[in-house]
Design a protein around this motif. Structure first.
Motif, PDB file in Angstrom:
ATOM      1  N   PHE A   1     -21.507  90.424  29.173  1.00  0.00           N
ATOM      2  CA  PHE A   1     -20.547  90.063  29.396  1.00  0.00           C
ATOM      3  C   PHE A   1     -19.586  90.593  27.931  1.00  0.00           C
ATOM      4  O   PHE A   1     -18.665  90.892  29.148  1.00  0.00           O
ATOM      5  N   ARG A   2     -19.895  90.867  27.848  1.00  0.00           N
ATOM      6  CA  ARG A   2     -18.758  92.103  26.584  1.00  0.00           C
ATOM      7  C   ARG A   2     -18.542  93.172  27.028  1.00  0.00           C
ATOM      8  O   ARG A   2     -18.146  93.809  27.442  1.00  0.00           O
ATOM      9  N   ASP A   3     -20.299  93.836  28.487  1.00  0.00           N
ATOM     10  CA  ASP A   3     -19.948  95.288  28.891  1.00  0.00           C
ATOM     11  C   ASP A   3     -18.801  95.411  30.094  1.00  0.00           C
ATOM     12  O   ASP A   3     -19.059  95.737  30.417  1.00  0.00           O
ATOM     13  N   GLY A   4     -18.233  93.795  30.090  1.00  0.00           N
ATOM     14  CA  GLY A   4     -17.981  93.820  31.091  1.00  0.00           C
ATOM     15  C   GLY A   4     -17.980  92.975  32.490  1.00  0.00           C
ATOM     16  O   GLY A   4     -18.384  93.659  33.768  1.00  0.00           O
ATOM     17  N   VAL A   5     -19.134  92.547  32.700  1.00  0.00           N
ATOM     18  CA  VAL A   5     -20.598  92.837  33.698  1.00  0.00           C
ATOM     19  C   VAL A   5     -20.064  90.819  33.902  1.00  0.00           C
ATOM     20  O   VAL A   5     -20.419  90.286  32.861  1.00  0.00           O
ATOM     21  N   PRO A   6     -19.825  90.505  35.300  1.00  0.00           N
ATOM     22  CA  PRO A   6     -20.085  89.015  35.657  1.00  0.00           C
ATOM     23  C   PRO A   6     -22.186  88.885  35.587  1.00  0.00           C
ATOM     24  O   PRO A   6     -22.091  89.181  35.116  1.00  0.00           O
ATOM     25  N   VAL A   7     -21.596  87.513  34.315  1.00  0.00           N
ATOM     26  CA  VAL A   7     -23.338  86.783  34.623  1.00  0.00           C
ATOM     27  C   VAL A   7     -23.443  85.542  34.852  1.00  0.00           C
ATOM     28  O   VAL A   7     -22.429  84.591  34.653  1.00  0.00           O
ATOM     29  N   ILE A   8     -24.142  84.886  35.391  1.00  0.00           N
ATOM     30  CA  ILE A   8     -24.745  84.455  35.884  1.00  0.00           C
ATOM     31  C   ILE A   8     -25.790  83.876  34.611  1.00  0.00           C
ATOM     32  O   ILE A   8     -27.022  84.102  35.010  1.00  0.00           O
TER      33      ILE A   8
ATOM     34  N   SER B   1     -23.951  75.394  40.314  1.00  0.00           N
ATOM     35  CA  SER B   1     -24.488  73.965  40.384  1.00  0.00           C
ATOM     36  C   SER B   1     -24.690  73.418  38.894  1.00  0.00           C
ATOM     37  O   SER B   1     -24.049  73.880  38.495  1.00  0.00           O
ATOM     38  N   ASN B   2     -25.237  72.540  39.628  1.00  0.00           N
ATOM     39  CA  ASN B   2     -26.157  71.660  37.943  1.00  0.00           C
ATOM     40  C   ASN B   2     -27.311  72.537  37.447  1.00  0.00           C
ATOM     41  O   ASN B   2     -27.516  73.461  37.419  1.00  0.00           O
ATOM     42  N   ARG B   3     -26.273  73.230  35.939  1.00  0.00           N
ATOM     43  CA  ARG B   3     -26.622  73.994  35.279  1.00  0.00           C
ATOM     44  C   ARG B   3     -26.803  75.379  35.390  1.00  0.00           C
ATOM     45  O   ARG B   3     -27.551  76.069  35.012  1.00  0.00           O
ATOM     46  N   VAL B   4     -26.589  75.390  36.480  1.00  0.00           N
ATOM     47  CA  VAL B   4     -25.741  76.801  36.272  1.00  0.00           C
ATOM     48  C   VAL B   4     -23.952  77.541  36.662  1.00  0.00           C
ATOM     49  O   VAL B   4     -23.639  76.401  37.312  1.00  0.00           O
ATOM     50  N   PHE B   5     -23.956  78.203  35.747  1.00  0.00           N
ATOM     51  CA  PHE B   5     -22.627  78.561  35.396  1.00  0.00           C
ATOM     52  C   PHE B   5     -22.344  79.789  35.693  1.00  0.00           C
ATOM     53  O   PHE B   5     -23.502  81.376  35.739  1.00  0.00           O
ATOM     54  N   LEU B   6     -21.357  80.805  35.886  1.00  0.00           N
ATOM     55  CA  LEU B   6     -20.564  82.130  36.216  1.00  0.00           C
ATOM     56  C   LEU B   6     -19.897  82.746  35.570  1.00  0.00           C
ATOM     57  O   LEU B   6     -18.506  81.434  35.180  1.00  0.00           O
ATOM     58  N   LEU B   7     -20.037  83.292  34.587  1.00  0.00           N
ATOM     59  CA  LEU B   7     -19.266  83.644  33.488  1.00  0.00           C
ATOM     60  C   LEU B   7     -18.536  85.371  34.245  1.00  0.00           C
ATOM     61  O   LEU B   7     -19.098  85.838  34.373  1.00  0.00           O
TER      62      LEU B   7
END
Length: 145
Positions: A75-82, A115-121
């Protein structure tokens, strides 16, 4: 090549030089420049293309809170994270979500539940386009009314 000669070549009694006539003289086993072999010059490796254009998405499935560092570095490198927290204990999963919340607050990103317990940053410069608005199109495409 005769069958006796083939058998002798297979046993190693004579040199099998007859196969050389099938190869083109311009053919070389390796590349002289040391570059990787490519079938078509227009083809690029997907990860190289994605990295060049900034089109990468990281997926992380941590087993414990110790794996949160991988989320932070991407995330610090600017990459979206699932973040897939389905394999974690509920207590550790809460700690990772708290860590992610601090991460997106500090770097001005956003967090969305997929979804349940899955997040997109998503970093601050990334736009999320929701598919919900396309379900109510009025241009007649797949209109069931």
């Amino acid at each position: 090549m005769g069958s006796v000669r083939k058998a002798s070549a297979w046993l190693g009694l004579v040199d099998d030089n007859d196969d050389e006539r099938y190869y083109d003289d311009d053919y070389s086993e390796g590349t002289e420049s040391g570059d990787a072999w490519v079938t078509d010059p227009r083809v690029k490796v997907a990860t190289d293309t994605g990295e060049d254009k900034g089109r990468r998405i990281g997926t992380v499935t941590p087993d414990s809170f110790r794996d949160a560092r991988a989320i932070g570095e991407l995330f610090r490198d600017g990459v979206p994270v699932i973040m897939n927290l389905t394999n974690m204990e509920p207590g550790d999963a809460k700690r990772v979500v708290d860590f992610a919340a601090g991460l997106i607050f500090g770097l001005r990103g956003s967090i969305d539940r997929v979804s349940n317990r899955v997040f997109l940053l998503t970093p601050a410069d990334t736009e999320i386009i929701s598919g919900e608005a396309s379900a109510h199109r009025s241009d007649g495409f797949f209109n069931q009314s």
